[in-house]
Design an enzyme around this catalytic site. Structure first.
Site, PDB file in Angstrom:
ATOM      1  CE  LYS A  44      19.953  25.908  24.441  1.00  0.00           C
ATOM      2  NZ  LYS A  44      20.441  24.752  25.212  1.00  0.00           N
ATOM      3  N   GLY A  45      14.160  29.663  25.269  1.00  0.00           N
ATOM      4  CA  GLY A  45      12.839  29.495  25.894  1.00  0.00           C
ATOM      5  C   GLY A  45      11.633  29.741  25.010  1.00  0.00           C
ATOM      6  CD  GLU A 100      12.052  36.387  26.609  1.00  0.00           C
ATOM      7  OE1 GLU A 100      12.067  35.303  26.007  1.00  0.00           O
ATOM      8  OE2 GLU A 100      13.035  36.832  27.220  1.00  0.00           O
ATOM      9  CG  ASP A 101      10.767  32.280  27.489  1.00  0.00           C
ATOM     10  OD1 ASP A 101      11.216  33.436  27.490  1.00  0.00           O
ATOM     11  OD2 ASP A 101      11.444  31.301  27.849  1.00  0.00           O
ATOM     12  CG  ASP A 104      11.990  37.175  37.139  1.00  0.00           C
ATOM     13  OD1 ASP A 104      11.169  37.749  37.888  1.00  0.00           O
ATOM     14  OD2 ASP A 104      12.885  36.419  37.582  1.00  0.00           O
ATOM     15  CE  LYS A 132       9.204  34.478  37.164  1.00  0.00           C
ATOM     16  NZ  LYS A 132       9.930  33.347  37.793  1.00  0.00           N
ATOM     17  CG  PHE A 153      12.066  28.795  38.610  1.00  0.00           C
ATOM     18  CD1 PHE A 153      12.848  29.891  38.271  1.00  0.00           C
ATOM     19  CD2 PHE A 153      12.203  27.626  37.872  1.00  0.00           C
ATOM     20  CE1 PHE A 153      13.744  29.825  37.215  1.00  0.00           C
ATOM     21  CE2 PHE A 153      13.098  27.552  36.812  1.00  0.00           C
ATOM     22  CZ  PHE A 153      13.872  28.658  36.488  1.00  0.00           C
ATOM     23  CG  ASP A 160      15.968  26.074  31.015  1.00  0.00           C
ATOM     24  OD1 ASP A 160      15.581  27.255  30.895  1.00  0.00           O
ATOM     25  OD2 ASP A 160      17.123  25.758  31.318  1.00  0.00           O
ATOM     26  NE  ARG A 166      15.705  24.732  27.112  1.00  0.00           N
ATOM     27  CZ  ARG A 166      15.857  26.005  27.501  1.00  0.00           C
ATOM     28  NH1 ARG A 166      14.839  26.816  27.504  1.00  0.00           N
ATOM     29  NH2 ARG A 166      17.029  26.444  27.870  1.00  0.00           N
TER      30      ARG A 166
END
Ligand code: IMP
Length: 180
Positions: A44-45, A100-101, A104, A132, A153, A160, A166
């Site tokens: 969902k990000g 993509e948000d 990592d 990141k 984070f 989220d 969000r």
């Protein structure tokens, strides 16, 4: 279970995000002139980033979404990825740009790029808002990158923690009260 108390500190303000989205859109427009890309957002990000980015892109384009399994209720990657909700659009022969948000460990996006590559798009590129890199477990080549961030984070702007935060317009660092 009651919610924990978190401290939210703005890491990237809405103005900085906006400027970066405009910059990314310019880079993308330049590369896709004369083409009709298919933008694939990862749910969902990426929904907020996708909405802002596409409105800066005056290109003929199509949009689709794919949903992958992710962290679930924790803040560490499980390393296990699967498609939970697939694409509606055939991508064979298309110029595909994945939105993509955050990257990592890189496991989620690597899985998706391999999955899409098997469907034989004409081209496959990756646009990532936040990276990141310090916990990378597999190498990822990012074509359009917004921000490189330290290992914190983050929440907000689509991202989220347990489905919360969000809707924050800024990207914030989340620290629980015991951690700082
Ligand atoms: P990766 O597979 O470790 O690269 O993780 C990618 C996914 O983990 C992202 O699509 C997010 O859903 C989630 N994620 C990683 N870091 C964060 C974070 O700092 N905040 C919120 N979600 C995160």
């Amino acid at each position: 279970m009651p919610d924990k108390d978190y401290q939210l500190k703005v890491l990237i303000s809405r103005e900085e995000i906006k400027n970066t989205v405009v910059r990314l859109a310019k880079e993308i427009k330049k590369d896709y002139r004369g083409k009709q890309p298919l933008l694939i957002g990862i749910l969902k990000g990426s929904f907020v980033f996708m909405a802002d980015l596409t409105r800066q892109l005056d290109l003929p384009m199509e949009i689709d979404f794919i949903k992958l399994s992710s962290y679930g209720a924790a803040t560490k990657s499980s390393g296990k990825v699967k498609v939970v909700q697939g694409l509606k659009t055939p991508i064979k022969g298309r110029d595909v740009l994945v939105i993509e948000d955050i990257v990592d460990t890189g496991l989620t996006i690597s899985f998706l790029l391999n999955y899409l590559r098997r469907k034989k798009p004409a081209s496959l590129k990756l646009c990532v808002l936040t990276d990141k890199p310090s916990h990378r477990k597999t190498s990822v080549s990012i074509d359009y990158l917004g921000f490189t961030l330290p290992d914190k984070f983050i929440v907000g702007y689509g991202l989220d923690l347990n489905e919360k935060f969000r809707n924050l317009p800024d990207i914030c660092v989340l620290e629980d009260d015991e951690s700082s």
